[in-house]
Design a protein around this motif. Structure first.
Motif, PDB file in Angstrom:
ATOM      1  N   MET B  26      50.002  39.974  29.420  1.00  9.31           N
ATOM      2  CA  MET B  26      49.151  41.006  29.085  1.00  9.31           C
ATOM      3  C   MET B  26      47.658  40.607  29.333  1.00  9.31           C
ATOM      4  N   LYS B  29      45.056  38.974  34.233  1.00 10.34           N
ATOM      5  CA  LYS B  29      44.728  39.653  35.517  1.00 10.34           C
ATOM      6  C   LYS B  29      44.790  38.883  37.693  1.00 10.34           C
ATOM      7  N   LEU B  31      43.119  38.700  40.340  1.00 15.32           N
ATOM      8  CA  LEU B  31      42.466  38.939  41.276  1.00 15.32           C
ATOM      9  C   LEU B  31      42.315  38.496  42.813  1.00 15.32           C
ATOM     10  N   ALA B  47      37.524  42.138  29.819  1.00 19.04           N
ATOM     11  CA  ALA B  47      37.340  40.675  29.886  1.00 19.04           C
ATOM     12  C   ALA B  47      38.726  39.988  29.948  1.00 19.04           C
ATOM     13  N   ASP B  53      44.351  34.153  40.222  1.00 22.48           N
ATOM     14  CA  ASP B  53      42.893  33.868  42.118  1.00 22.48           C
ATOM     15  C   ASP B  53      44.361  34.007  42.821  1.00 22.48           C
TER      16      ASP B  53
END
Lengths: 789, 284, 152, 163
Positions: B26, B29, B31, B47, B53
């Protein structure tokens, strides 16, 4: 070729900007520099019960955290205002303290509470998140009108009903009331001239540098007005010795008013640097800028204009509530009064005028001068009245204006025009600008097209606006009598170097206006030397004797005139030296093309040779000092009064209410023009901002005082594809009272354009009845709702 | 302008990205273009502890024809689609919509996969994908699956994407002959996101509408298919009067959004206007 | 920001009311709430984690149930603070029995935002509110269904 | 945890250690002292930070420096060749396309990309092409003229250069 005045000389400052070598405040890095992050109130009005910085202090890189309590304990005065406007009854205006950081209570969303200083920008930011503040939210008020109602939350306990002052100007109210009674028709408008955010593309920044060994303070700041900042900083805020303080405003990325004022962060950075013995830099984020840069406009007005049967204006009555924000910024009290009430004569021979203004504190960021400052508000009011009256009386809006214009006067043969509201206009031919604009627009043809379009269900509209502004601010004695706490002259120093090159120091400041070019043109032209031999220096209090900065379209009219005064002194002294060298009498010499010539002969001496002689005075006239360096203070005899006529043509989408600006025509008279290219550019930029206010822009505070569109995701900035190419022209009526005959061009576009656009939309909506209570910005939904109603 | 601290990992492949997602859970994230995520992180509205990426994964960046489908890799940028002849031939609304997203700088970096996974209700792609009858391909640790675009957007920034799943591609069935399409958008003037966007794909045969699909974004908390229009128009002639009648009631049962730019009432009105404009452009 | 919505449930009003007064249930069905701890009669300390698209924030604060009129209505007073801004909301909840077995729950109130959320979140707020209320209704429905399936 | 990155900036290879969160614009300004690239907002709207990454215009405030690892970067400082101004730089000067100069580097870089893709844009195409760049000074009027000037110059037969 040394004939520069009136030529579109390319700008000398461009090269550094085009190659990425401009030097803006945030570009400056000093050895040992620290970075500041300011913690701000999330509430519009809240008590601070406690601030706990203990966790934040332990974070990596944190050097020091100061809170409002530290500021209060060090006994610093707050930020002062530069203008005093008293109550009608003579009581002094309310001027509550404006601390650098608040200790007890925040009064607007964004009020500074604490400053974190760390080794890096990142560390300062990280630590700020670890500061715990125990807030007690208080009821807030954001609207100037609501703030004056009984029971409204009080921004400052010492200002009952949140009134800072009330103020009146013009003919006695009874006379105006009497004239109104005789009117055949009265047009009434109640509206808000909404709050806009200046949004210079460079956000504010400040670096404070205190050097212990020399006791010298340096402030690098994004200011339009470095000397005034120094004066306020030293004499009022920090009490530090002015002769040891240097304020530098390097390249500044636009101001539009918002960088005239002395801001808390400037004093705070100096104060922190003095304590920490290291330079400290603060750079505003855009989100922070939205909350903390002084906003503009924000007037709630009721305006009534009375006409006789033929459409002649008989009287004007205005009541305005002006929002000043939570504290008084540098020029705040002056803007809605002396820069607004005094302009309500407009271009019309209105015989009776009364204006009544209440200055009001609210839980919002400070409101102060924004491009035009007061004059756009006055123009909007008058020009909306004019177009609305024309609709209501079924007259042509252009004809109605032409009928009521003050007749032409040049200020030389004919005297200046004395208004009902204190000012005396210098010179003008108001019919000429409107007639030229009508010609450019092809008025008759347009009305035919419009009629055709209406038949097809298309909503085309045309709107007019004519304006006058008071620029070249200003005669010191006059503004002193009106409440200014400083003089408003300008300083111009001309230093001829031994080789004949010329350094010019001006107290005006350039942040886009191109002074380095325009001023150099004036100097090179007068001295008959190449432009390249002239350097214009500004923005550094250590180099320039003094200055009052750039705002109110004053730089060339006041600053340029100061330079001209010094040039006259240079030429006068040069003549003495030349006469000596040429063995002629001064009276027999003439100065032209960069040389002194004995009249009727070919005997001459060049400017450069005279300069060299002044610095190497071996063979020199008796009683004359060596050197060639003169400084002058120019205090103008009057304001200058640019004016113009603007016309907008719009098309409104019937289905969505979306307005497309199709054409914009502006004819301005800014007096003599030194550099037409630069003047045109100033007009273009002003137009975009004025159009922006009409169609797109507006700061929105909710009823709790929260700024709810504080970013470019929500605050609409005009973009290239929102605007047409502008069609501009000008007439030239020289200013009779300054040596250059110039009037000022910086604000003209912004003053005239807003009402023209709004009037055009109203005209487009004519098939739906007479619409007059549409509020700016004219968002599609607002326009659509009007079509539904 | 300063984000919180995070770790940055560049994924080399789709499988690598999935492994990384599983590993970091979790806190991580993805990108892609980052044009929604990075601004939010700069304001500290978000945040994440880890950014994975996926922008440089070449296997995700393509636009190709595969049998009777147009397949667009998740890593294709808006600019790629705006300039794709293949996309244009399939549905002209694809490049049309791509060109209306953000600005040239955003279109150079922003990806279709990122936009769809982010599921901003005001974004342009969801409505277009619904109108195109697209399927969204997802890959996770347990394998691959595909979801019809119509079912993919479940709420405000919410999709059918499960934890550790990556959106890999979008496939669009090639339209039958006689199909035309259009995307029309009423922009929020500041952000230039859609206040209302309407995508229409219409197949006309023998002077009658044989098939029509309209996707609406911006209006509600998720893009949706305007079933009312479909019902009203199939079998009818594509006349202005028929279209006028068909767009009545568009969005009537949606949870309509409101903000200071556009109230519920105005948005509903715009939905009708823009559905009509898209339909007119695709038929007239 | 105005908060408004309604939903029909297949349960009598008193049952829903009771459920909403139960801290554990309320914590389970309120989107984002991870902890709800009673601090007094009808007052709670609440911790919430909101993750929605670009926004992710940890909120903490208080929740109070006021003006209780069992089983018709009550007012929920919420104050939640976070680094990205604060939320204060007063929401009146009305339960109206539409038949002996069905109840319409409507809420009407105002949320006040401050700080970063107020300044930058306008575009997304009503969407967030819509989705949160959808989630709440869905969770409450599930909770009611679970209850119905449990042996009495 | 600092990461080592290498990229080519204005034709020169640079290798530096940066924090993952360092934005490309801060990397250029702080680490390479290329302060011509400006920061005008924090929401990726204004375009003052526009540069070219691998030939594409991007907003360097919305890209991490680590994302540009291995890329070719051009900033305003790298636009003039052999001391000669780029036609766009020249155009902005000739047509007074700048006032305060703050938006100018981003505006020019966006225009470079615009002309690269469309060497002969109409006025409308220029205006639409600049939707990602704000200017508060010029009202865009002269910026449009500046780009038209440059387009004309770029499209002129190269005879002047050859001779």
């Amino acid at each position: 070729m040394t004939n520069y005045i009136g030529k579109a000389v390319k700008r000398v400052e461009d090269k550094r900007f085009l190659t990425g070598k401009g030097r803006y405040t945030d570009d400056i890095v000093l050895p040992g520099m620290l970075y500041a992050y300011i913690v701000r109130s999330p509430y519009a009005h809240a008590k601070i019960n406690n601030i706990d910085t203990s966790r934040a202090e332990k974070m990596d890189g944190v050097v020091k955290i100061y809170t409002g309590k530290d500021i209060a304990e060090s006994g610093i005065n707050g930020i002062p205002t530069g203008w005093q406007v008293n109550f009608k009854n003579g009581d002094t205006m309310k001027e509550p303290p404006h601390p650098l950081l608040v200790a007890d209570k925040a009064r607007y969303m964004g009020d500074g509470v604490a400053v974190v200083i760390a080794e890096s920008r990142e560390e300062a930011r990280d630590a700020a998140d670890e500061i715990d503040i125990d807030w007690e939210e208080l009821p807030a008020v954001a609207s100037a009108k609501k703030a004056t109602e009984d029971g409204a939350p009080l921004v400052h306990d010492e200002a009952p009903n949140n009134k800072c002052f009330d103020w009146e100007l013009g003919n006695p109210k009874e006379e105006v009331d009497k004239a109104m009674k005789q009117a055949h028709h009265i047009t009434t408008l109640e509206f808000t001239n909404q709050r806009v955010v200046p949004n210079a593309m460079e956000t504010r920044a400040a670096i404070g540098q205190y050097e212990e060994a020399t006791g010298k303070y340096t402030l690098y700041t994004t200011s339009q007005n470095p000397h005034l900042t120094r004066l306020l900083l030293c004499a009022f805020v920090l009490g530090i010795p002015e002769h040891r303080v240097r304020v530098v405003a390097p390249d500044v990325g636009g101001g539009f008013g918002s960088k005239i004022f002395h801001y808390a962060e400037e004093a705070l950075m100096i104060w922190c640097s003095e304590r920490l013995k290291r330079p400290v830099k603060w750079t505003s984020d855009r989100s922070e800028a939205f909350m903390t840069d002084a906003h503009g406009r924000d007037h709630i007005s009721k305006a009534e204009m009375g006409f006789d049967k033929e459409g002649n204006v008989l009287a004007l009555r205005v009541k305005t509530h002006a929002n000043l924000g939570a504290y008084l910024s540098t020029f705040a009290p002056c803007v809605p009064t002396w820069l607004h009430g005094t302009l309500l004569q407009g271009l019309y021979v209105t015989p009776k005028i009364n204006v009544d203004v209440t200055g009001v504190f609210t839980n919002t960021v400070m409101v102060d001068a924004y491009r035009g400052a007061g004059r756009p508000e006055a123009t909007y009011l008058l020009e909306r009245l004019m177009d609305t009256a024309a609709l209501e009386m079924d007259m042509d809006p252009a004809e109605l204006r032409l009928k009521n214009f003050i007749p032409p006067f040049d200020g030389v043969e004919q005297p200046g025009y004395q208004t009902q509201v204190a000012l005396q206009y210098d010179s003008g031919n108001y019919h000429a600008v409107l007639k030229r604009a009508l010609e450019m627009v092809g008025y008759e043809k347009f009305r035919k097209e419009q009629a055709e379009a209406r038949k097809e269900g298309k909503l085309l509209g045309i709107g007019f606006s004519t304006y006058i502004e008071a620029c070249g601010i200003a005669p010191s004695a006059v503004v002193g009598a009106l409440g200014a706490r400083a003089g408003l002259y300008e300083v111009g120093q001309v230093r001829v170097q031994p080789t004949g090159k010329v350094s010019v120091f001006t107290g005006a400041h350039s942040h886009g206006q191109g002074h380095e070019t325009t001023f150099a043109q004036v100097v090179a032209d007068r001295l008959g030397i190449p432009l390249d031999d002239v350097e214009i220096i500004h923005g550094d209090s250590d180099s320039v004797a003094f200055g009052m900065g750039t705002y109110g379209s004053r730089s060339l009219a006041v600053g340029g005139s100061a330079i001209v005064k010094s040039l006259d002194k240079i030429i006068e002294k040069g003549a003495k030296i030349a006469a000596h060298k040429l063995e002629a009498s001064e009276e027999d010499l003439e100065f032209a093309e960069g040389k002194w010539t004995v009249k009727g002969t070919d005997k001459s001496i060049a400017f450069g040779d005279v300069a060299l002689t002044a610095y190497v005075p071996h063979d020199y006239p008796e009683g004359v000092e060596p050197g060639m360096d003169f400084s002058s203070f120019y205090d103008p005899a009057n304001f200058t009064y640019p004016y113009g006529a603007h016309v907008a043509i719009v098309e409104v989408d019937k289905d969505t209410g979306h307005t497309k600006l199709k054409r914009f025509i502006a004819v301005d008279d800014v007096g003599n023009v030194i550099n037409p290219m630069i003047v045109d550019g100033q007009i273009h930029g002003g137009l975009a901002q004025g159009i922006g206010q009409a169609l797109f822009e507006g700061a929105m505070y909710d009823e709790d005082g929260q700024l709810i569109n504080g970013s470019y995701m929500d605050y609409t900035m005009p973009r290239a594809d929102d605007l047409p190419s502008f069609e501009i022209d000008r007439t030239v009526t020289p200013c009779p009272h300054n040596p250059l005959g110039v009037k000022g061009a910086g604000e003209a576009g912004c003053i005239g354009s807003t009402p023209a656009v709004v009037n055009a939309v109203m005209d487009a909506l004519r098939p739906f009845g007479i619409k007059k209570d549409l509020e700016m910005p004219l968002t599609p939904e607002r326009v659509w709702r009007h079509m539904q109603s | 302008m300063v984000t919180n601290k995070f770790d940055y990992i560049r994924a080399e492949s789709v499988d690598d990205a999935i492994t990384l997602m599983v590993k970091h859970g979790m806190d991580a994230k993805l990108l892609a273009g980052g044009h929604s995520l990075i601004p939010a992180m700069k304001l500290r509205l978000n945040a994440p502890g880890v950014l994975i990426d996926i922008r440089k994964i070449q296997e995700l960046r393509y636009i190709k024809k595969d049998g009777n489908k147009l397949v667009i890799g998740a890593g294709a940028t808006h600019h790629d689609i705006a300039t794709s002849e293949l996309a244009h031939q399939t549905y002209s609304m694809l490049p049309e919509a791509a060109d209306l997203i953000g600005d040239q700088q955003v279109r150079n970096i922003g990806t279709i996969g990122g936009s769809l996974a982010h599921a901003d209700p005001a974004a342009d792609w969801p409505g277009v994908m619904i109108a195109a009858g697209a399927s969204v391909h997802l890959k996770g640790p347990d394998g691959e699956r595909s979801v019809p675009a119509e079912d993919f957007f479940t709420g405000f920034y919410m999709t059918e994407l499960q934890e550790n799943e990556l959106l890999t591609a979008i496939s669009i069935p090639l339209p039958p002959e006689g199909t035309r399409s259009a995307y029309k958008k009423f922009m929020q003037p500041a952000s230039r996101f859609a206040i209302v966007g309407a995508a229409a794909a219409v197949t006309v045969k023998g002077g009658k509408i044989e098939r029509v699909k309209v996707g609406i974004n911006g209006l509600a908390d998720a893009a949706f298919a305007a079933g009312n229009i479909e019902k009203a128009l199939v079998g009818k002639e594509p006349t202005e009067a028929n279209i006028d009648a068909a767009v009545e009631g568009t969005g009537a049962d949606a949870m309509v959004m409101a903000d200071h730019f556009a109230s519920e009432e105005y948005r509903l009105h715009l939905a009708k206007v823009y559905a009509k404009r898209a339909l007119m452009a695709a038929t007239q | 920001m105005h908060l408004k919505g309604s939903h029909q449930f297949n349960a009598p009003a008193h049952q829903i009311f009771k459920m909403l007064m139960d801290a554990d249930t309320l914590a389970r069905i309120t989107p984002g709430v991870s902890e709800l701890e009673a601090t007094g009669q009808d007052t709670y300390k609440a911790i919430a984690n909101v993750k929605m698209g670009p926004v992710s924030g940890s909120f903490s604060g208080n929740l109070e149930v006021a003006e209780k009129h069992e089983p018709e209505s009550f007012v929920l007073k919420i104050q939640q603070n976070s680094k990205i801004g604060n939320v204060a909301a007063d929401v009146k909840i009305d339960l109206e029995e539409t038949s002996s077995e069905t109840t319409r729950l409507s809420f009407d109130g105002k949320a006040r935002l401050s700080g970063l959320l107020a300044r930058t979140g306008q575009r997304v707020l009503s969407g967030v509110a819509n989705t949160l209320s959808k989630q709440f209704f869905k969770a409450l429905e599930e909770e009611l269904e679970n209850l119905a399936h449990q042996p009495a | 945890m600092p990461t080592k990155i290498t990229m080519t900036v204005n034709g020169q290879s640079v290798t530096k250690e940066v924090e993952a969160r360092t934005l490309l614009v801060h990397f250029l300004r702080d680490n390479l002292q290329l302060t011509g690239t400006h920061v005008g907002c924090d929401t990726s709207n204004c375009g003052a930070c526009t540069i070219l990454v691998d030939g594409n215009a991007v907003k360097s405030c919305t890209m991490l420096a680590v994302q540009a690892d291995g890329s070719e970067v051009t900033t305003i400082e790298g636009l003039s060749q052999n001391g000669e101004m780029h036609p766009l730089q020249e155009g902005f000067r000739e047509e007074h396309g700048l006032q305060c100069g703050f938006c100018t580097p981003g505006m020019i870089m966006a225009a470079v990309a615009l002309l690269d893709r469309n060497p002969n844009p109409s006025e409308q195409e220029i205006r639409e092409g600049l939707e990602g760049n704000f200017c508060r000074c010029t009202g865009y009027h002269n910026i449009v003229r500046s780009i038209q000037y440059a387009a004309k110059k770029i499209n002129e037969p190269k005879k002047a250069v050859a001779s």
